[in-house]
Design a protein around this motif. Structure first.
Motif, PDB file in Angstrom:
ATOM      1  N   THR A   1       8.418  -3.163 -12.029  1.00  0.00           N
ATOM      2  CA  THR A   1       7.571  -3.633 -11.079  1.00  0.00           C
ATOM      3  C   THR A   1       7.744  -2.681  -9.777  1.00  0.00           C
ATOM      4  OG1 THR A   1       9.325  -5.087  -9.818  1.00  0.00           O
ATOM      5  CG2 THR A   1       7.561  -6.097 -11.292  1.00  0.00           C
ATOM      6  N   ILE A   2       6.745  -2.268  -9.083  1.00  0.00           N
ATOM      7  CA  ILE A   2       6.906  -1.239  -8.076  1.00  0.00           C
ATOM      8  C   ILE A   2       7.484  -1.827  -6.832  1.00  0.00           C
ATOM      9  CG2 ILE A   2       5.627   0.374  -6.453  1.00  0.00           C
ATOM     10  CD1 ILE A   2       3.331   0.736  -8.651  1.00  0.00           C
ATOM     11  N   VAL A   3       8.672  -1.348  -6.151  1.00  0.00           N
ATOM     12  CA  VAL A   3       9.038  -1.805  -5.199  1.00  0.00           C
ATOM     13  C   VAL A   3       8.529  -1.219  -3.969  1.00  0.00           C
ATOM     14  CG1 VAL A   3      11.098  -2.101  -3.824  1.00  0.00           C
ATOM     15  CG2 VAL A   3      11.367  -1.984  -6.152  1.00  0.00           C
ATOM     16  N   GLY A   4       8.233   0.034  -3.965  1.00  0.00           N
ATOM     17  CA  GLY A   4       7.470   0.752  -2.659  1.00  0.00           C
ATOM     18  C   GLY A   4       7.165   2.050  -2.914  1.00  0.00           C
ATOM     19  N   PHE A   5       6.860   2.553  -1.875  1.00  0.00           N
ATOM     20  CA  PHE A   5       6.250   4.082  -1.980  1.00  0.00           C
ATOM     21  C   PHE A   5       7.088   4.858  -1.027  1.00  0.00           C
ATOM     22  CE2 PHE A   5       3.305   1.061  -3.392  1.00  0.00           C
ATOM     23  CZ  PHE A   5       2.871   1.554  -4.447  1.00  0.00           C
ATOM     24  N   GLY A   6       7.443   5.975  -1.171  1.00  0.00           N
ATOM     25  CA  GLY A   6       8.072   7.189  -0.226  1.00  0.00           C
ATOM     26  C   GLY A   6       6.935   7.941   0.092  1.00  0.00           C
ATOM     27  N   ARG A   7       6.329   8.166   1.422  1.00  0.00           N
ATOM     28  CA  ARG A   7       5.232   8.976   1.719  1.00  0.00           C
ATOM     29  C   ARG A   7       5.733  10.338   2.261  1.00  0.00           C
ATOM     30  NH1 ARG A   7       5.428   4.355   4.823  1.00  0.00           N
ATOM     31  NH2 ARG A   7       5.815   4.895   7.042  1.00  0.00           N
TER      32      ARG A   7
ATOM     33  N   THR B   1      14.311   7.230   6.846  1.00  0.00           N
ATOM     34  CA  THR B   1      13.686   8.341   7.468  1.00  0.00           C
ATOM     35  C   THR B   1      12.209   7.753   8.264  1.00  0.00           C
ATOM     36  OG1 THR B   1      12.667   9.057   5.623  1.00  0.00           O
ATOM     37  CG2 THR B   1      14.538  10.624   6.354  1.00  0.00           C
ATOM     38  N   GLY B   2      12.127   6.329   7.795  1.00  0.00           N
ATOM     39  CA  GLY B   2      10.808   5.791   8.388  1.00  0.00           C
ATOM     40  C   GLY B   2       9.529   6.111   7.508  1.00  0.00           C
ATOM     41  N   ARG B   3       9.718   6.449   6.239  1.00  0.00           N
ATOM     42  CA  ARG B   3       8.561   6.868   5.561  1.00  0.00           C
ATOM     43  C   ARG B   3       8.591   5.978   3.821  1.00  0.00           C
ATOM     44  NH1 ARG B   3       8.944  12.945   4.071  1.00  0.00           N
ATOM     45  NH2 ARG B   3      11.065  12.600   4.204  1.00  0.00           N
ATOM     46  N   PHE B   4       8.734   4.813   4.504  1.00  0.00           N
ATOM     47  CA  PHE B   4       9.047   3.841   2.971  1.00  0.00           C
ATOM     48  C   PHE B   4       7.843   2.828   3.271  1.00  0.00           C
ATOM     49  CE2 PHE B   4      10.129   0.641   0.073  1.00  0.00           C
ATOM     50  CZ  PHE B   4      10.339   1.311  -1.039  1.00  0.00           C
ATOM     51  N   THR B   5       6.811   2.515   2.307  1.00  0.00           N
ATOM     52  CA  THR B   5       6.059   1.460   2.381  1.00  0.00           C
ATOM     53  C   THR B   5       6.247   0.410   1.485  1.00  0.00           C
ATOM     54  OG1 THR B   5       4.280   3.068   3.074  1.00  0.00           O
ATOM     55  CG2 THR B   5       3.639   0.928   2.265  1.00  0.00           C
ATOM     56  N   THR B   6       6.513  -0.764   1.821  1.00  0.00           N
ATOM     57  CA  THR B   6       6.752  -1.766   0.650  1.00  0.00           C
ATOM     58  C   THR B   6       5.779  -2.037  -0.045  1.00  0.00           C
ATOM     59  OG1 THR B   6       6.638  -3.723   2.098  1.00  0.00           O
ATOM     60  CG2 THR B   6       8.725  -2.442   2.111  1.00  0.00           C
ATOM     61  N   ILE B   7       5.824  -2.690  -1.131  1.00  0.00           N
ATOM     62  CA  ILE B   7       4.754  -2.998  -2.196  1.00  0.00           C
ATOM     63  C   ILE B   7       3.957  -4.158  -1.348  1.00  0.00           C
ATOM     64  CG2 ILE B   7       6.232  -4.737  -3.511  1.00  0.00           C
ATOM     65  CD1 ILE B   7       3.306  -2.469  -4.793  1.00  0.00           C
ATOM     66  N   GLN B   8       4.726  -5.153  -0.540  1.00  0.00           N
ATOM     67  CA  GLN B   8       3.982  -6.023   0.002  1.00  0.00           C
ATOM     68  C   GLN B   8       3.021  -5.495   1.380  1.00  0.00           C
ATOM     69  OE1 GLN B   8       7.408  -6.128  -0.300  1.00  0.00           O
ATOM     70  NE2 GLN B   8       7.387  -7.640  -1.977  1.00  0.00           N
ATOM     71  N   GLN B   9       3.566  -4.518   1.785  1.00  0.00           N
ATOM     72  CA  GLN B   9       2.599  -3.731   2.868  1.00  0.00           C
ATOM     73  C   GLN B   9       1.609  -3.153   2.240  1.00  0.00           C
ATOM     74  OE1 GLN B   9       5.926  -1.395   4.492  1.00  0.00           O
ATOM     75  NE2 GLN B   9       6.093  -2.549   6.149  1.00  0.00           N
ATOM     76  N   ALA B  10       1.766  -2.725   1.034  1.00  0.00           N
ATOM     77  CA  ALA B  10       0.698  -1.993   0.238  1.00  0.00           C
ATOM     78  C   ALA B  10      -0.270  -2.669  -0.321  1.00  0.00           C
ATOM     79  CB  ALA B  10       1.565  -0.933  -0.894  1.00  0.00           C
ATOM     80  N   LEU B  11       0.061  -3.752  -0.622  1.00  0.00           N
ATOM     81  CA  LEU B  11      -0.848  -4.729  -1.388  1.00  0.00           C
ATOM     82  C   LEU B  11      -1.803  -5.421  -0.356  1.00  0.00           C
ATOM     83  CD1 LEU B  11       0.998  -6.173  -4.213  1.00  0.00           C
ATOM     84  CD2 LEU B  11      -0.556  -4.328  -4.349  1.00  0.00           C
ATOM     85  N   GLN B  12      -1.224  -5.570   1.077  1.00  0.00           N
ATOM     86  CA  GLN B  12      -2.145  -5.802   2.178  1.00  0.00           C
ATOM     87  C   GLN B  12      -3.014  -4.652   2.629  1.00  0.00           C
ATOM     88  OE1 GLN B  12      -1.987  -8.904   4.060  1.00  0.00           O
ATOM     89  NE2 GLN B  12      -0.725  -9.755   2.374  1.00  0.00           N
ATOM     90  N   ASN B  13      -2.771  -3.610   2.336  1.00  0.00           N
ATOM     91  CA  ASN B  13      -3.489  -2.330   2.651  1.00  0.00           C
ATOM     92  C   ASN B  13      -3.511  -1.365   1.737  1.00  0.00           C
ATOM     93  OD1 ASN B  13      -5.211  -0.585   4.121  1.00  0.00           O
ATOM     94  ND2 ASN B  13      -3.973  -0.359   5.976  1.00  0.00           N
ATOM     95  N   LEU B  14      -4.115  -1.218   0.709  1.00  0.00           N
ATOM     96  CA  LEU B  14      -4.123  -0.100  -0.370  1.00  0.00           C
ATOM     97  C   LEU B  14      -4.181   1.246   0.131  1.00  0.00           C
ATOM     98  CD1 LEU B  14      -5.447  -1.773  -3.553  1.00  0.00           C
ATOM     99  CD2 LEU B  14      -3.066  -1.276  -3.211  1.00  0.00           C
ATOM    100  N   SER B  15      -4.814   1.254   1.198  1.00  0.00           N
ATOM    101  CA  SER B  15      -5.051   2.592   1.887  1.00  0.00           C
ATOM    102  C   SER B  15      -3.797   3.367   2.214  1.00  0.00           C
ATOM    103  CB  SER B  15      -6.048   2.597   2.840  1.00  0.00           C
ATOM    104  OG  SER B  15      -5.426   2.112   3.996  1.00  0.00           O
TER     105      SER B  15
ATOM    106  N   ALA C   1      16.648   4.786  -0.394  1.00  0.00           N
ATOM    107  CA  ALA C   1      17.238   4.755   0.895  1.00  0.00           C
ATOM    108  C   ALA C   1      16.950   5.905   1.655  1.00  0.00           C
ATOM    109  CB  ALA C   1      18.902   4.799   0.801  1.00  0.00           C
ATOM    110  N   TYR C   2      16.800   7.141   1.075  1.00  0.00           N
ATOM    111  CA  TYR C   2      16.360   8.170   2.195  1.00  0.00           C
ATOM    112  C   TYR C   2      15.022   7.825   2.644  1.00  0.00           C
ATOM    113  CZ  TYR C   2      14.330  12.687   3.343  1.00  0.00           C
ATOM    114  OH  TYR C   2      13.674  13.699   3.898  1.00  0.00           O
ATOM    115  N   PHE C   3      13.989   7.422   2.069  1.00  0.00           N
ATOM    116  CA  PHE C   3      12.776   6.940   2.402  1.00  0.00           C
ATOM    117  C   PHE C   3      12.846   5.888   3.614  1.00  0.00           C
ATOM    118  CE2 PHE C   3      11.044   8.904  -1.650  1.00  0.00           C
ATOM    119  CZ  PHE C   3      10.339  10.043  -1.037  1.00  0.00           C
ATOM    120  N   VAL C   4      13.484   5.064   3.362  1.00  0.00           N
ATOM    121  CA  VAL C   4      13.712   4.062   4.243  1.00  0.00           C
ATOM    122  C   VAL C   4      14.224   4.556   5.461  1.00  0.00           C
ATOM    123  CG1 VAL C   4      14.834   1.602   4.584  1.00  0.00           C
ATOM    124  CG2 VAL C   4      13.877   2.118   2.563  1.00  0.00           C
TER     125      VAL C   4
END
Lengths: 263, 150
Positions: A256-262, A180-194, A175-178
């Motif tokens: 499964t990976i839900v997403g990534f905090g950056r 603060t606008g620093r969360f990348t969902t797995i769907q976004q990540a798999l569209q663009n792994l960079s 929730a903290y990453f979401v």
């Protein structure tokens, strides 16, 4: 009955008892030999020495509480990368509660200092010695190096990076990453792994979990390829996982990976 | 007759006690427990012991919740390891290819480096997978260097 007959009779009795005693002795000998072999550890296990990604049998911990089983790959990242610090923390993890790797020797009340290159000047106690090898299933009031603590400490010991220290529960960290606008969902990540980088905080969900996609576990991204995302972990049974990318998800068993905090 | 036996035993009690003593001594000297160094038994898990609760200000209820979640994750990891014992030996990373296990499709996916074909690496892949205990029933999927991820 003359003396000769008595003597013969006694000798027969003696021979009988001698054989009886020898049989008993042989049984005791075999039994104690087997027990000693078992206790001396000379039995076959399928654990590859130094594998680092292996896990003991559930309900029984036969790992040495003071022997580090290192990761199988070197620390390739510079100290400016969060993954560099995560590696130091995970590599040194010792088996603890449930025989999972959740005893970080630098975060032990007895530790004389921080891990090498960790500037935060504090090494709180995340370990109770009495926990080693126990398989507790009660309310979870334990003192261990949780998965989230590894993420927080790796982040906060990297120059220019910080993470609140109260994000102990994975859904809270998610929730903290979401928020603060620093969360990348797995769907976004798999569209663009960079979008995914070594050092990012990976939020992991378990199939059928009551926490749903809020996440059950947190870890640090170690590497990203078109086929897989590898993480390094604390308190998860293994020290690392390679999540295969397939069919729009990144999966390891029921995780499964839900997403990534950056950062 | 009993008196005669009694007399015989009384007359030869020294010899008889030596014989019995020698037998007992030989049994105890054969016993490996008396020769091998004592090895302590591994600690036996005591499931109902409650350790000191953690009362640090940074943890509290969130830590309790995370402990429960981590335990559940660990148990599911254990199940996967029982089902796929070879998984800790993957990925295979060589100069010519990398191999991972695709849990969703239940296949081994081999990504070849540029310039390699499946015929060139097939026997090596099969041997290595066999060495780490991957069952032959699991299919192998070969992908070229720039093939899209399935």
């Amino acid at each position: 009955m003359d003396n000769k007959k008595i003597k013969g009779c006694v000798i027969k009795v003696m021979i009988f008892f001698t054989i009886l005693l020898l049989i008993i002795g042989a049984i005791i000998f075999s039994f104690t030999l087997v027990i000693n072999i078992i206790n001396s550890g000379a039995y076959v296990t399928d654990r590859a020495p130094g594998a680092g990604l292996d896990m003991p049998m559930e309900g029984y911990c036969d790992l040495d509480p003071n022997t580090i089983i290192p990761l199988e790959f070197p620390n390739i990242y510079p100290p400016t990368n969060i993954a560099h610090h995560a590696y130091i923390l995970v590599n040194d993890l010792l088996p603890g509660l449930w025989c999972y790797f959740n005893h970080q020797p630098y975060y032990d009340g007895d530790a004389p200092s921080d891990p090498p290159g960790f500037p935060d000047g504090g090494n709180p106690d995340y370990w109770d010695e009495s926990l080693f090898g126990l398989f507790l299933d009660n309310d979870g009031t334990y003192n261990i190096f949780w998965c989230t603590i590894m993420v927080i400490e790796a982040w906060n010991n990297t120059p220019g990076v910080s993470l609140p220290t109260d994000l102990i529960y994975t859904p809270t960290m998610h929730a903290y990453f979401v928020n603060t606008g620093r969360f990348t969902t797995i769907q976004q990540a798999l569209q663009n792994l960079s979008l995914v980088h070594p050092g990012d905080a990976a939020i992991i969900a378990r199939d059928g979990s009551s926490r749903g996609l809020n996440g059950d576990h947190a870890s640090i991204v170690w590497s990203v390829t078109p086929d897989a995302i590898t993480t390094i972990d604390s308190n998860a049974g293994l020290k690392g996982f390679t999540y295969a990318i397939s069919g729009g998800e990144a999966r390891w068993g029921s995780l499964t990976i839900v997403g990534f905090g950056r950062r | 007759m009993i008196d005669k036996i009694k007399n015989f035993i009384l007359k030869n009690k020294l010899t008889l006690s030596i014989v019995v003593g020698v037998i007992l001594l030989s049994i105890f000297s054969l016993n490996p427990a008396s020769n091998l160094p004592e090895t302590p038994l591994p600690p036996i898990p005591t499931p109902n012991v409650s350790p000191t609760p953690y009362v640090g200000t940074r943890t509290g209820q969130q830590a309790v919740q995370q402990s429960i979640a981590d335990r559940e994750v660990g148990l599911s990891v254990n199940k996967t390891l029982n089902q796929y014992p070879f998984i800790t030996k993957l990925p295979l990373i060589t100069q010519n290819y990398t191999a991972i296990f695709d849990f969703k499709k239940q296949v081994i996916r081999v990504r070849m480096q540029q310039g390699f074909t499946s015929q060139f690496i097939e026997s090596d892949v099969k041997k290595r997978l066999s060495d780490i205990g991957v069952p032959e029933s699991i299919q192998i999927e070969y992908l070229k260097f720039n093939d899209p991820t399935p």
